[in-house]
Design a protein around this motif. Structure first.
Motif, PDB file in Angstrom:
ATOM      1  N   ASP A 136      24.127 -19.498  69.565  1.00 55.65           N
ATOM      2  CA  ASP A 136      23.996 -18.047  69.652  1.00 55.65           C
ATOM      3  C   ASP A 136      23.881 -17.635  71.117  1.00 55.65           C
ATOM      4  O   ASP A 136      22.832 -17.769  71.726  1.00 55.65           O
ATOM      5  N   THR A 175      28.852 -18.927  64.568  1.00 54.79           N
ATOM      6  CA  THR A 175      28.623 -19.274  63.175  1.00 54.79           C
ATOM      7  C   THR A 175      28.932 -18.118  62.232  1.00 54.79           C
ATOM      8  O   THR A 175      29.575 -18.291  61.187  1.00 54.79           O
ATOM      9  N   TRP A 176      28.517 -16.934  62.599  1.00 54.08           N
ATOM     10  CA  TRP A 176      28.677 -15.785  61.711  1.00 54.08           C
ATOM     11  C   TRP A 176      30.137 -15.369  61.526  1.00 54.08           C
ATOM     12  O   TRP A 176      30.470 -14.650  60.570  1.00 54.08           O
ATOM     13  N   SER A 180      34.381 -15.529  57.837  1.00 51.46           N
ATOM     14  CA  SER A 180      33.825 -14.238  57.415  1.00 51.46           C
ATOM     15  C   SER A 180      34.867 -13.129  57.383  1.00 51.46           C
ATOM     16  O   SER A 180      34.654 -12.076  56.773  1.00 51.46           O
TER      17      SER A 180
END
Length: 269
Positions: A136, A175-176, A180
Motif C-alpha cells: 500500500d 491489491t484492491w 476488481s
C-alpha cells in the motif's frame, strides 16, 4: 518522454493464471505469434500454467514472445513435491518467471523471505524475475519528500547484485485493483512506480534505477492502458483478464509500442 524512459524497452506481460486449456493456448499463440513486434521495439511475454510451458516454448520458437512461468521454487532439486524447479524451467526454455504475486501471498502464504529466496534462485539459474509489489503506497504519502524505501522491494532484492538487477523487472499491482475491474489512476500508478524507482536508487544507484523496468498491473484494459503507459516511470503492463483475448493482447502491445497514437491497427504493430 525522457531519455531514460526511451531507453527502457516497453514490456507487456499476459498473466493467464490457471485459465485456458491446451487447445485454447495453441489457438491463442497461432493468432498472435506473427503479429507482435521485435523484442527491441516491445517485449512480450505470456505467463501460463506449468503443464503448458514446454509446448508454448516450442510454439513460440520463431516468435518474439517470451514464455513466462507463474511460480518457481527456491531449490534447484530435491524433495519438494508439487513444486517447480528453476533449473527445470530454464532447461525447457522459459525466459521469465513471476514471483511474489498477491495471489501467491494470499492463498499460499508466501512471505517477503520466500519471495527473496525465489528471486535469487531464478537469477542463479538464468531466469529473469518479474517481482510483484502489492504494498500500500499510501502509507508513504506523508513521507513523500523523504521517499523511504518500499519494504517489499528492498526485501525481495536482498542479496541481488548490481549485475543481476539488470535482469529484474518490477510490477506494481495494488491489491484492491486485481480482478476488481477498477484500475489505479495513472497518477496513482506513477506515484507508486516513482517510489519503487527511488528505492532502487537507494539500493543501487540512480543510474541503475533508471535501467530497471517497472510495470503496472491490476484491471488493465486497452481503455486505460494508454494513459498509464504514458507515465514517466511506467514501462509496461502486467495484464490478467484482458490478455486472455488475443485481440486485446495485441492492442495492448500496440499501445505499448506507441501510447501517443490514439487509434491502432493490430495488423500493423
Amino acid at each position: 518522454m525522457s531519455q531514460h524512459k526511451a531507453a527502457r524497452v516497453p514490456f507487456v506481460v499476459a498473466n493467464w493464471k490457471i485459465n485456458k486449456l491446451q487447445a485454447d493456448v495453441m489457438a491463442f499463440l497461432n493468432e498472435v505469434n506473427d503479429k507482435v513486434p521485435d523484442q527491441k521495439v516491445v517485449e512480450t511475454g505470456i505467463a501460463a500454467q506449468d503443464l503448458f510451458l514446454a509446448d508454448m516454448v516450442r510454439a513460440t520458437e520463431k516468435s518474439p514472445i517470451h514464455v513466462v512461468a507463474e511460480n518457481v521454487h527456491w531449490e534447484d532439486s530435491g524433495a519438494y513435491t508439487g513444486e517447480t524447479s528453476p533449473k527445470a524451467l530454464k532447461d525447457i526454455g522459459a525466459k521469465y518467471v513471476l514471483i511474489g504475486h498477491f495471489e501467491r501471498r494470499k492463498f499460499f502464504n508466501e512471505t517477503d523471505s520466500t519471495v527473496n529466496l525465489k528471486v535469487t534462485a531464478a537469477l542463479r539459474n538464468g531466469l529473469r524475475p518479474i517481482i510483484d509489489v502489492d504494498e500500500d503506497m499510501s502509507t508513504y504519502a506523508q513521507f513523500m519528500d523523504a521517499e523511504p524505501s518500499v519494504a517489499q522491494v528492498a526485501a525481495a532484492l536482498a542479496g541481488v547484485s548490481v549485475d543481476q538487477i539488470r535482469n529484474v523487472t518490477l510490477a506494481y499491482e495494488p491489491t484492491w485493483a486485481i480482478g476488481s475491474g477498477e484500475a489505479a489512476s495513472a497518477d496513482q500508478a506513477q506515484k507508486a512506480a516513482h517510489l519503487i524507482r527511488q528505492t532502487l536508487a537507494k539500493l543501487y544507484s540512480p543510474v541503475i534505477a533508471e535501467q530497471v523496468r517497472i510495470l503496472y498491473g491490476g484491471s488493465v484494459t486497452p481503455a486505460n492502458a494508454r494513459e498509464i503507459m504514458l507515465q514517466e516511470d511506467i514501462d509496461g503492463v502486467l495484464v490478467g483478464t484482458a490478455a486472455l483475448d488475443p485481440q486485446k493482447f495485441l492492442e495492448l502491445v500496440a499501445i505499448a509500442h506507441n501510447p501517443t497514437i490514439p487509434d491502432f491497427n493490430t495488423e500493423e504493430v
